[in-house]
Design a protein around this motif. Structure first.
Motif, PDB file in Angstrom:
ATOM      1  N   VAL A   1     -11.739 -22.482  12.637  1.00 17.06           N
ATOM      2  CA  VAL A   1     -12.370 -22.470  13.344  1.00 17.06           C
ATOM      3  C   VAL A   1     -11.277 -21.924  14.719  1.00 17.06           C
ATOM      4  O   VAL A   1     -10.023 -21.593  14.577  1.00 17.06           O
ATOM      5  N   LEU A   2     -11.152 -20.999  14.907  1.00 15.01           N
ATOM      6  CA  LEU A   2     -10.539 -19.659  15.730  1.00 15.01           C
ATOM      7  C   LEU A   2     -10.103 -20.350  17.248  1.00 15.01           C
ATOM      8  O   LEU A   2      -8.904 -20.441  17.297  1.00 15.01           O
ATOM      9  N   THR A   3     -10.432 -21.557  17.533  1.00 13.77           N
ATOM     10  CA  THR A   3      -9.366 -22.243  18.389  1.00 13.77           C
ATOM     11  C   THR A   3      -8.401 -22.628  18.493  1.00 13.77           C
ATOM     12  O   THR A   3      -7.743 -23.181  18.999  1.00 13.77           O
ATOM     13  N   ASP A   4      -8.595 -23.277  16.868  1.00 15.68           N
ATOM     14  CA  ASP A   4      -7.852 -24.394  17.138  1.00 15.68           C
ATOM     15  C   ASP A   4      -6.570 -23.538  16.545  1.00 15.68           C
ATOM     16  O   ASP A   4      -5.257 -24.578  16.614  1.00 15.68           O
ATOM     17  N   HIS A   5      -6.157 -22.495  16.600  1.00 16.49           N
ATOM     18  CA  HIS A   5      -4.658 -22.322  16.094  1.00 16.49           C
ATOM     19  C   HIS A   5      -4.171 -21.367  16.385  1.00 16.49           C
ATOM     20  O   HIS A   5      -2.814 -20.972  16.679  1.00 16.49           O
ATOM     21  N   ILE A   6      -4.685 -20.976  18.059  1.00 17.44           N
ATOM     22  CA  ILE A   6      -4.076 -19.916  18.826  1.00 17.44           C
ATOM     23  C   ILE A   6      -2.971 -20.095  19.458  1.00 17.44           C
ATOM     24  O   ILE A   6      -2.071 -19.490  19.530  1.00 17.44           O
ATOM     25  N   GLU A   7      -2.348 -21.771  19.800  1.00 14.55           N
ATOM     26  CA  GLU A   7      -0.952 -22.549  20.092  1.00 14.55           C
ATOM     27  C   GLU A   7      -0.142 -22.487  19.483  1.00 14.55           C
ATOM     28  O   GLU A   7       0.821 -21.652  19.316  1.00 14.55           O
TER      29      GLU A   7
ATOM     30  N   ARG B   1      -2.542 -14.352  24.504  1.00 15.28           N
ATOM     31  CA  ARG B   1      -3.275 -15.570  24.824  1.00 15.28           C
ATOM     32  C   ARG B   1      -4.367 -16.022  24.999  1.00 15.28           C
ATOM     33  O   ARG B   1      -5.395 -16.425  24.617  1.00 15.28           O
ATOM     34  N   THR B   2      -5.144 -15.189  26.290  1.00 14.31           N
ATOM     35  CA  THR B   2      -6.016 -14.979  27.061  1.00 14.31           C
ATOM     36  C   THR B   2      -7.480 -13.876  26.779  1.00 14.31           C
ATOM     37  O   THR B   2      -8.390 -14.504  26.265  1.00 14.31           O
TER      38      THR B   2
ATOM     39  N   VAL C   1      -7.154 -13.829  22.990  1.00 10.87           N
ATOM     40  CA  VAL C   1      -7.611 -14.119  21.714  1.00 10.87           C
ATOM     41  C   VAL C   1      -8.582 -15.082  21.790  1.00 10.87           C
ATOM     42  O   VAL C   1      -9.248 -15.322  21.042  1.00 10.87           O
ATOM     43  N   THR C   2      -8.373 -16.413  22.939  1.00 14.13           N
ATOM     44  CA  THR C   2      -9.271 -17.055  23.305  1.00 14.13           C
ATOM     45  C   THR C   2     -10.464 -16.974  23.721  1.00 14.13           C
ATOM     46  O   THR C   2     -11.661 -17.065  23.852  1.00 14.13           O
ATOM     47  N   ARG C   3     -10.651 -15.281  24.699  1.00 17.80           N
ATOM     48  CA  ARG C   3     -12.057 -14.710  25.016  1.00 17.80           C
ATOM     49  C   ARG C   3     -12.584 -13.937  23.193  1.00 17.80           C
ATOM     50  O   ARG C   3     -13.762 -14.201  23.176  1.00 17.80           O
ATOM     51  N   PHE C   4     -11.959 -14.509  22.272  1.00 15.26           N
ATOM     52  CA  PHE C   4     -12.037 -13.247  21.012  1.00 15.26           C
ATOM     53  C   PHE C   4     -12.758 -15.112  20.213  1.00 15.26           C
ATOM     54  O   PHE C   4     -13.793 -14.451  19.752  1.00 15.26           O
ATOM     55  N   ALA C   5     -12.088 -16.168  21.019  1.00 14.72           N
ATOM     56  CA  ALA C   5     -12.854 -16.973  19.598  1.00 14.72           C
ATOM     57  C   ALA C   5     -13.630 -17.894  20.198  1.00 14.72           C
ATOM     58  O   ALA C   5     -14.312 -18.713  19.594  1.00 14.72           O
ATOM     59  N   LYS C   6     -14.364 -18.320  22.226  1.00 15.04           N
ATOM     60  CA  LYS C   6     -15.129 -18.278  22.772  1.00 15.04           C
ATOM     61  C   LYS C   6     -16.005 -17.663  22.218  1.00 15.04           C
ATOM     62  O   LYS C   6     -17.341 -17.754  22.238  1.00 15.04           O
ATOM     63  N   ASN C   7     -16.386 -16.330  21.377  1.00 20.36           N
ATOM     64  CA  ASN C   7     -17.599 -15.742  21.089  1.00 20.36           C
ATOM     65  C   ASN C   7     -17.187 -16.006  19.678  1.00 20.36           C
ATOM     66  O   ASN C   7     -18.795 -16.341  19.282  1.00 20.36           O
ATOM     67  N   PHE C   8     -16.532 -16.060  19.052  1.00 18.46           N
ATOM     68  CA  PHE C   8     -16.939 -16.279  17.356  1.00 18.46           C
ATOM     69  C   PHE C   8     -16.097 -17.913  16.425  1.00 18.46           C
ATOM     70  O   PHE C   8     -15.830 -17.958  17.185  1.00 18.46           O
ATOM     71  N   ARG C   9     -16.811 -19.076  17.009  1.00 17.66           N
ATOM     72  CA  ARG C   9     -16.355 -20.443  16.622  1.00 17.66           C
ATOM     73  C   ARG C   9     -15.310 -19.879  15.646  1.00 17.66           C
ATOM     74  O   ARG C   9     -14.978 -20.617  15.388  1.00 17.66           O
TER      75      ARG C   9
ATOM     76  N   ARG D   1      -6.059  -8.775  16.109  1.00 14.65           N
ATOM     77  CA  ARG D   1      -5.766  -8.533  14.358  1.00 14.65           C
ATOM     78  C   ARG D   1      -4.373  -9.149  14.172  1.00 14.65           C
ATOM     79  O   ARG D   1      -3.544  -9.001  12.813  1.00 14.65           O
ATOM     80  N   GLY D   2      -3.735  -9.227  15.694  1.00 13.58           N
ATOM     81  CA  GLY D   2      -2.191 -10.110  15.215  1.00 13.58           C
ATOM     82  C   GLY D   2      -2.597 -11.602  15.046  1.00 13.58           C
ATOM     83  O   GLY D   2      -1.821 -12.143  14.235  1.00 13.58           O
ATOM     84  N   TYR D   3      -3.272 -12.049  15.625  1.00 11.19           N
ATOM     85  CA  TYR D   3      -4.341 -13.788  14.853  1.00 11.19           C
ATOM     86  C   TYR D   3      -4.346 -13.737  14.051  1.00 11.19           C
ATOM     87  O   TYR D   3      -4.048 -14.622  13.091  1.00 11.19           O
ATOM     88  N   TRP D   4      -5.266 -12.397  13.650  1.00  3.60           N
ATOM     89  CA  TRP D   4      -5.630 -12.823  11.969  1.00  3.60           C
ATOM     90  C   TRP D   4      -4.862 -12.657  11.036  1.00  3.60           C
ATOM     91  O   TRP D   4      -4.541 -13.506  10.104  1.00  3.60           O
ATOM     92  N   THR D   5      -3.977 -12.120  11.729  1.00  2.00           N
ATOM     93  CA  THR D   5      -3.058 -11.755  10.385  1.00  2.00           C
ATOM     94  C   THR D   5      -2.053 -13.269  10.487  1.00  2.00           C
ATOM     95  O   THR D   5      -1.658 -13.779   9.534  1.00  2.00           O
ATOM     96  N   PHE D   6      -1.664 -14.323  11.580  1.00  9.48           N
ATOM     97  CA  PHE D   6      -1.152 -15.140  11.017  1.00  9.48           C
ATOM     98  C   PHE D   6      -2.257 -16.360  10.705  1.00  9.48           C
ATOM     99  O   PHE D   6      -1.298 -16.710  10.135  1.00  9.48           O
TER     100      PHE D   6
END
Length: 412
Positions: free
Chosen positions: A123-129, A146-147, A149-157, A194-199
Motif C-alpha cells: 500500500v503506497l500510503t503505508d511507508h511514506i513517513e 512528502r506532498t 508522493v502523497t498525491r501519487f499514493a492517493k491515485n494508486f492504492r 521515483r525516490g520513494y519507489w527506490t526506497f
C-alpha cells in the motif's frame, strides 16, 4: 535515553507507546523491536523508519475496525506475536493464506489483508513517513517531497497498480490537464515518486519495475508564442508607479520593500532577511549561502539612501525590514510576498509578473544604459562563466564601478 530507544542486554530496541484507545485493537500497550545493534549511533539511524511505520499502523487503525487498513494493522501485530512464539514466517504466511482462502466467500477482503500483511501487495500510503525519515534535505524540500508522493499514493492504492501506462495517464490527465501544472513541476513530482519507489525496492522488497520511464513529455506542446507570453516579464517605469500607488494606504513595509527591490535588484528573500549588521552607510552586504555569486555588495542608490537610513534607525528586531514574521521554514519573506502577490493581482497583473519582475526591470535598465554584462552580473548576483571575467577575475570589482553602474537605474 534517546527518544524511541531502549537498551536491553547490550542491544538497542525501538519502542513506541500505543494510544490507550487503540491498545485493545493491537492487543498490547506498546510496540517493541530489536534494531540488531549495540551501537547507539547505528540505532539512532535505524529507529526512525521503524517508528514511522508503526505510526502509520496506528493512523490506519484510527480509521475504524471496518477499514481494510485497520484490519491489516491487527494482522501485522498477530504475525509479530506468532514470530515471538516460535513460528517461522513461512508457517505464518501459509496459515494466513489458508484462512483467507477458506473465508473468501464470507470475508472477501481477507485475501487483500493477507497480501498486504505479508508484503506481497504494498500500500503506497503505508511507508511514506518511513521514507521521509530517511531524507536529508532542507525541511521545505522534505515537505514538498512528502506532498508530491502523497498525491501519487492517493491515485494508486497499491504499488502494482502503478504501471507505466497508468502513470502516463495520471501525469497527462491529472497533473497537466486537470491541475494545469507545468512540465517542470510534473518532473519534480515524478522525481520524488521515483525516490520513494527506490526506497520501497530496497527496504520493502518491492519487485515491480519502476513505472516512471518517459511519463512526462520532454517539452511543452504549447506554441512558441504562447509559451513566450507566459514567461516572467519585467516591470517598467509605469508598472513601478502603479505598484507604489497601489501600496499606499496599506502597510508601509510593502511600499518600502517595493522601493528596495527596484533600486537594488535584490531577491525578496535577500531583502527580508537582511540584518542590520550587513547594512553600511553606503552599501548592503548580501550573503546568499546558496551560490558563491550570491555573496555580493550592492551600493545604496541615492533614491533609497534616506529610506535605508530611516529603516536602520527605527528597526526593533535587528533586520532592515523590521517586524516581518518567520514561517515554519525560517523564511521572513513568505507573508509579505503573499501580500505583494495580492497587490499585483488587484492591479491586473497576471502570473507572468511577480516580485522577481522588479529584478528583471533592473537588469533591463542596466542593459539599456550600456553597463557591461560582468558588472551587471556582480550587482545582481548572477554566475558569470566566461573564461576571463568569470574564472580569473575572482568576482571582485571596485566599489566605484558598481556604484556608477547602479546609479544608472532610475524609476522616476
Amino acid at each position: 535515553m534517546p527518544k524511541y530507544l531502549t537498551k536491553r542486554r547490550r542491544r538497542w530496541y525501538a519502542v513506541l507507546e500505543i494510544p490507550k484507545q487503540l491498545r485493545t485493537t493491537f492487543g498490547k500497550s506498546r510496540f517493541k523491536q530489536s534494531l540488531q545493534t549495540e551501537s547507539l549511533s547505528t540505532a539512532e539511524r535505524r529507529v526512525m523508519p521503524v517508528i514511522a511505520e508503526w505510526k502509520a499502523w496506528i493512523e490506519s487503525a484510527r480509521l475504524g475496525d471496518a477499514s481494510l487498513n485497520s484490519r491489516v494493522a491487527e494482522w501485522r501485530v498477530l504475525a509479530e506475536e506468532s514470530r515471538q512464539q516460535g513460528m517461522t514466517d513461512e508457517e505464518i504466511r501459509n496459515m494466513s493464506l489458508d484462512l483467507s482462502i477458506l473465508s473468501r466467500h464470507e470475508d472477501p477482503d481477507l485475501y487483500d489483508v493477507h497480501k498486504i500483511t505479508f508484503g506481497e501487495w504494498i500500500v503506497l500510503t503505508d511507508h511514506i513517513e518511513a521514507w521521509v525519515a530517511t531524507l536529508e534535505n532542507e525541511q521545505k524540500t522534505i515537505d514538498m517531497k512528502r506532498t508530491d508522493v502523497t498525491r501519487f499514493a492517493k491515485n494508486f492504492r497499491y504499488a502494482h497498480d502503478a504501471t507505466n501506462r497508468a502513470v502516463i495517464e495520471w501525469v497527462e490527465m491529472d497533473l497537466i490537464d486537470q491541475s494545469n501544472l507545468s512540465y517542470a513541476t510534473c518532473r519534480r513530482i515524478v522525481s520524488a515518486c521515483r525516490g520513494y519507489w527506490t526506497f520501497l525496492q530496497r527496504r520493502h522488497k518491492l519487485d515491480c519495475p519502476a513505472p516512471f520511464e518517459n511519463v512526462v513529455p520532454k517539452s511543452n506542446s504549447k506554441s512558441g508564442k504562447k509559451a513566450h507570453s507566459e514567461a516572467r516579464k519585467g516591470f517598467d517605469l509605469q508598472d513601478y508607479r502603479n505598484l507604489l500607488s497601489g501600496a499606499q494606504g496599506g502597510s508601509q513595509d510593502l511600499s518600502q520593500l517595493i522601493q528596495l527591490g527596484a533600486y537594488t535588484g535584490a531577491r525578496i528573500e535577500e531583502l527580508c532577511s537582511l540584518p542590520l549588521t550587513n547594512v553600511a552607510s553606503d552599501r548592503l552586504h548580501i550573503e546568499d549561502a546558496k551560490t558563491e555569486a550570491g555573496w555580493r555588495i550592492i551600493p545604496i542608490h541615492p533614491h533609497i539612501s534616506d529610506l535605508v537610513a530611516n529603516l536602520s534607525e527605527n528597526s526593533t528586531d535587528g533586520f532592515l525590514l523590521s517586524g516581518l514574521t518567520f514561517n515554519k521554514y525560517d523564511d521572513r519573506s513568505n507573508a509579505i510576498g503573499k501580500r505583494f502577490g495580492r497587490l499585483k493581482t488587484k492591479l491586473g497583473y497576471g502570473s507572468d509578473h511577480v516580485f522577481h519582475s522588479l529584478r528583471k526591470g533592473v537588469a533591463s535598465q542596466l542593459e539599456a544604459a550600456g553597463i557591461p554584462e560582468n558588472v551587471a552580473a556582480r550587482l545582481l548576483g548572477h554566475e558569470f562563466k566566461t573564461m576571463t571575467y568569470g574564472l580569473y577575475a575572482g568576482g571582485k570589482l571596485p566599489f566605484a564601478v558598481l556604484n556608477d553602474a547602479l546609479c544608472k537605474v532610475d524609476w522616476t
